[in-house]
Enzyme design. Structure first.
Site, PDB file in Angstrom:
ATOM      1  N   GLU A  48       1.514   1.584   7.618  1.00 39.80           N
ATOM      2  CA  GLU A  48       1.808   2.344   6.400  1.00 39.80           C
ATOM      3  C   GLU A  48       2.440   3.691   6.738  1.00 39.80           C
ATOM      4  OE1 GLU A  48      -2.035   2.277   4.544  1.00 39.80           O
ATOM      5  OE2 GLU A  48      -1.928   0.083   4.430  1.00 39.80           O
ATOM      6  N   PRO A  68      -1.048 -10.992  -6.325  1.00 37.78           N
ATOM      7  CA  PRO A  68      -1.782 -11.035  -5.069  1.00 37.78           C
ATOM      8  C   PRO A  68      -1.341 -12.228  -4.241  1.00 37.78           C
ATOM      9  CG  PRO A  68      -3.259 -10.635  -6.915  1.00 37.78           C
ATOM     10  CD  PRO A  68      -1.927 -10.991  -7.507  1.00 37.78           C
ATOM     11  N   HIS A 104       0.824  -1.212   0.000  1.00 36.16           N
ATOM     12  CA  HIS A 104       0.000   0.000   0.000  1.00 36.16           C
ATOM     13  C   HIS A 104       0.857   1.260   0.000  1.00 36.16           C
ATOM     14  CE1 HIS A 104      -3.949  -1.974   1.637  1.00 36.16           C
ATOM     15  NE2 HIS A 104      -3.572  -2.439   0.461  1.00 36.16           N
ATOM     16  N   TYR A 145      -9.590   3.966   3.087  1.00 37.36           N
ATOM     17  CA  TYR A 145     -10.131   2.866   3.872  1.00 37.36           C
ATOM     18  C   TYR A 145     -11.617   3.083   4.173  1.00 37.36           C
ATOM     19  CZ  TYR A 145      -5.590   0.691   4.543  1.00 37.36           C
ATOM     20  OH  TYR A 145      -4.389   0.054   4.316  1.00 37.36           O
TER      21      TYR A 145
END
Length: 405
Positions: A139, A391, A87, A97
């Site tokens: 993050e 992924p 991210h 989010y």
């Protein structure tokens, strides 16, 4: 920690949510992209088309919910770290989010129908926000360490060299306009390009140069259309159009695949373009004149399709404690000091020190096979590290520890 009532609801509904997980994630993405088409800039459209992203999201939500509800512990810190690195490389913002949570809960409601009572939605919403808060915090730490922020995740770089390693693999040397923080072997950067008729797309590519080298190098495999999978839009664009002197928007280095320091033995195993982080690690070790025991294993279709083959051979030759084993499906070519074999990797023939750290990179079947063999031979799971291209379908499975197209 989930509230007691939420724990009870999640435990009672987990099997149902898991059973419908891919339908829920599919409906979630459809809803979100319809309402916020600009978010398509952050997602690999190939992985959306083939369902990999939907599967990975479904598995992630199920795994984390089960962990919070005390049903099945998962390596939460590792999962949070891996997703947060990804991210941060994309510039995901805290406000996004809110969008994700809104559409995810709506998708659960649509798919489960009458079973999605207010209590059920509230419990799963709590799961999401517990997970989201962990991600936002991590993050923020990653942005700070990288010297970037979600408002400025990318910086301009100039292409100084283009080298065709194989028919389908090309390396690009990049020079940033301003100094960047050194990367660690095994990390990756995001690269953003503008595609005609599509718009902005971002992909991650492993850095194949060592941290102490003057230029940043990424090595990109061209993903061709095959078996119902669309051609990789960004990889083909880079191969077909990017030339010396062009400018690319590139993120700082991210990624949690770290080369263990110290003098303990190493096993570096790769297949295909998975050689990129392994070569970066080998070049770093060679530059530091490391004499620790190192076993290098690589599998490929043939010597001529082996990405960065010369770099791997040269680096191993410079490391006195290194040994090299190569498996080629066809045309095995002998090399001084290397064990070159024909066919697929046989993990039982890999020389492994029981005190070694193992770094694996390549297709999931290759990594799964090698990892299982290492576990069977007594190598602890916490000493086996891996890098996924695409992924992460291993989330929530037995693996304790990124996407290119």
């Amino acid at each position: 920690m989930l509230a007691p009532d939420s724990v009870r609801v999640v435990r009672a509904t987990a099997a149902t949510v898991v059973r419908h997980g891919e339908r829920i994630s599919g409906r979630f993405y459809d809803r979100m992209f319809e309402a916020h088409p600009e978010l398509l800039d952050l997602f690999n459209r190939g992985n959306q088309a083939n369902g990999q992203q939907r599967q990975a999201l479904a598995m992630s939500v199920a795994a984390v919910a089960g962990h919070f509800a005390g049903m099945k512990p998962v390596p939460l810190a590792s999962i949070v770290g891996r997703i947060a690195h990804k991210h941060a490389s994309l510039g995901v913002t805290p406000s996004q989010y809110v969008v994700v949570g809104r559409h995810l809960m709506a998708a659960i409601g649509e798919v489960l129908g009458d079973a999605a009572t207010p209590d059920v939605i509230a419990a799963w919403d709590e799961v999401f926000w517990l997970f989201a808060c962990l991600l936002v915090a991590e993050e923020s730490r990653q942005y700070e360490r990288a010297g970037s922020s979600f408002s400025r995740p990318l910086a301009p770089h100039t292409v100084t060299r283009v080298h065709h390693d194989t028919d389908d693999v090309t390396s690009f040397l990049l020079e940033p306009d301003a100094p960047v923080r050194p990367h660690r072997p095994g990390q990756y950067v995001s690269v953003a390009v503008e595609l005609p008729g599509v718009g902005r797309q971002i992909r991650q590519y492993t850095i194949s140069s060592a941290p102490d080298e003057p230029s940043l190098r990424i090595t990109v495999k061209r993903h061709r259309a095959a078996d119902g999978r669309p051609a990789g839009m960004v990889s083909n664009h880079l191969h077909d159009t990017v030339r010396v002197g062009d400018r690319l928007q590139v993120s700082p280095a991210f990624g949690d695949l770290a080369l263990p320091s110290g003098d303990e033995p190493l096993l570096l195993a790769s297949a295909g373009v998975g050689s990129t982080p392994i070569v970066a690690a080998l070049r770093h070790l060679a530059a530091g004149a490391a004499d620790r025991p190192i076993t290098v294993v690589h599998a490929d279709r043939a010597p001529e399709t082996h990405p960065l083959r010369a770099d791997m051979l040269d680096a191993v030759d410079l490391l006195p404690g290194a040994s090299l084993a190569l498996w080629y499906e066809r045309n095995p070519v002998p090399h001084n000091g290397a064990h070159v074999r024909s066919g697929f990797v046989d993990p039982d023939l890999i020389d492994v020190d029981p005190a070694a750290h193992a770094l694996l990179c390549g297709p999931l079947p290759f990594m799964s096979t090698v990892r299982r063999a290492l576990l069977d031979r007594g190598l602890p799971a916490e000493r086996i590290h891996y890098e996924v291209f695409g992924p992460d379908a291993w989330l929530g499975t037995e693996v304790p520890s990124r996407s290119a197209s």
